[in-house]
Design a protein around this motif. Sequence first.
Motif, PDB file in Angstrom:
ATOM      1  N   VAL A  22       0.769  -1.532   0.212  1.00  0.00           N
ATOM      2  CA  VAL A  22       0.242   0.388  -0.009  1.00  0.00           C
ATOM      3  C   VAL A  22       1.110   1.542  -0.127  1.00  0.00           C
ATOM      4  O   VAL A  22       0.796   2.643  -0.665  1.00  0.00           O
ATOM      5  N   SER A  23       1.770   1.299   1.159  1.00  0.00           N
ATOM      6  CA  SER A  23       3.018   2.101   0.453  1.00  0.00           C
ATOM      7  C   SER A  23       3.062   2.812  -0.412  1.00  0.00           C
ATOM      8  O   SER A  23       3.895   3.850  -0.624  1.00  0.00           O
ATOM      9  N   ALA A  24       3.967   1.831  -0.830  1.00  0.00           N
ATOM     10  CA  ALA A  24       5.076   1.758  -2.313  1.00  0.00           C
ATOM     11  C   ALA A  24       3.177   2.068  -3.551  1.00  0.00           C
ATOM     12  O   ALA A  24       3.847   3.324  -4.185  1.00  0.00           O
ATOM     13  N   PHE A  25       2.549   1.838  -3.168  1.00  0.00           N
ATOM     14  CA  PHE A  25       1.348   1.965  -3.776  1.00  0.00           C
ATOM     15  C   PHE A  25       1.626   3.427  -4.276  1.00  0.00           C
ATOM     16  O   PHE A  25       1.642   4.000  -4.817  1.00  0.00           O
ATOM     17  N   ALA A  26       1.302   4.246  -2.465  1.00  0.00           N
ATOM     18  CA  ALA A  26       0.530   5.999  -2.411  1.00  0.00           C
ATOM     19  C   ALA A  26       1.884   6.166  -3.232  1.00  0.00           C
ATOM     20  O   ALA A  26       1.549   7.544  -3.312  1.00  0.00           O
ATOM     21  N   VAL A  27       3.400   5.990  -3.137  1.00  0.00           N
ATOM     22  CA  VAL A  27       3.959   6.909  -2.764  1.00  0.00           C
ATOM     23  C   VAL A  27       4.664   7.067  -4.152  1.00  0.00           C
ATOM     24  O   VAL A  27       5.437   7.338  -5.473  1.00  0.00           O
ATOM     25  N   GLY A  28       3.857   5.594  -5.717  1.00  0.00           N
ATOM     26  CA  GLY A  28       4.076   6.216  -6.971  1.00  0.00           C
ATOM     27  C   GLY A  28       4.883   4.751  -7.715  1.00  0.00           C
ATOM     28  O   GLY A  28       5.392   4.968  -8.342  1.00  0.00           O
TER      29      GLY A  28
END
Length: 175
Positions: A22-28
């Motif tokens: 989720v964190s990786a997705f959130a920062v692109g």
Amino acid sequence: VLARSLRLACILFLTFTFRPLVSAFAVGQVQVWLSSMFAIALMLWLAGHPRIVGALVGVMCCVKPQYAFILLWALAAGQWSMAAAGALTSAVLLAISIAIFGVQNHLDYLEVASALSRTGEAFHSNQSVNGLLNRILSVQRPDEFNNLLWRGDHFPPFTPFVYGSTLATSALRTV
């Protein structure tokens, strides 16, 4: 049907609540999509669809060229249709990219990739060996290493230990 639906619901719940994802997705982070394509490629490989696997790997190669090792494996294993589909997909996407962005942008990217390979990033979403080592070194100087607050225009300083360790572990992953 109910058991299958419950399994799917559990998988989706665990996927969308897994913090690194989720964190990786959130920062692109593009690695989220590449990892998803890799997982899909594995499922399609097991299902006996080598051409589609090759095409997916070809797309992955356009983002991270080191995935070409999978196509080299396909050649070594005699998986000609997979290797051909991957090479064709990569070639078509590269031609489209050059038509849109020009040759110079692609040549300039080599310099960008070289600079990024020397430093990496320390931000906590980077779950690679490079990120871990940069975070360990950032304990004394977190702002210099861009560790606590994401700043997209700031990268850690070059550290020979991190660079060498990243090269070594990357080489080991391809063996």
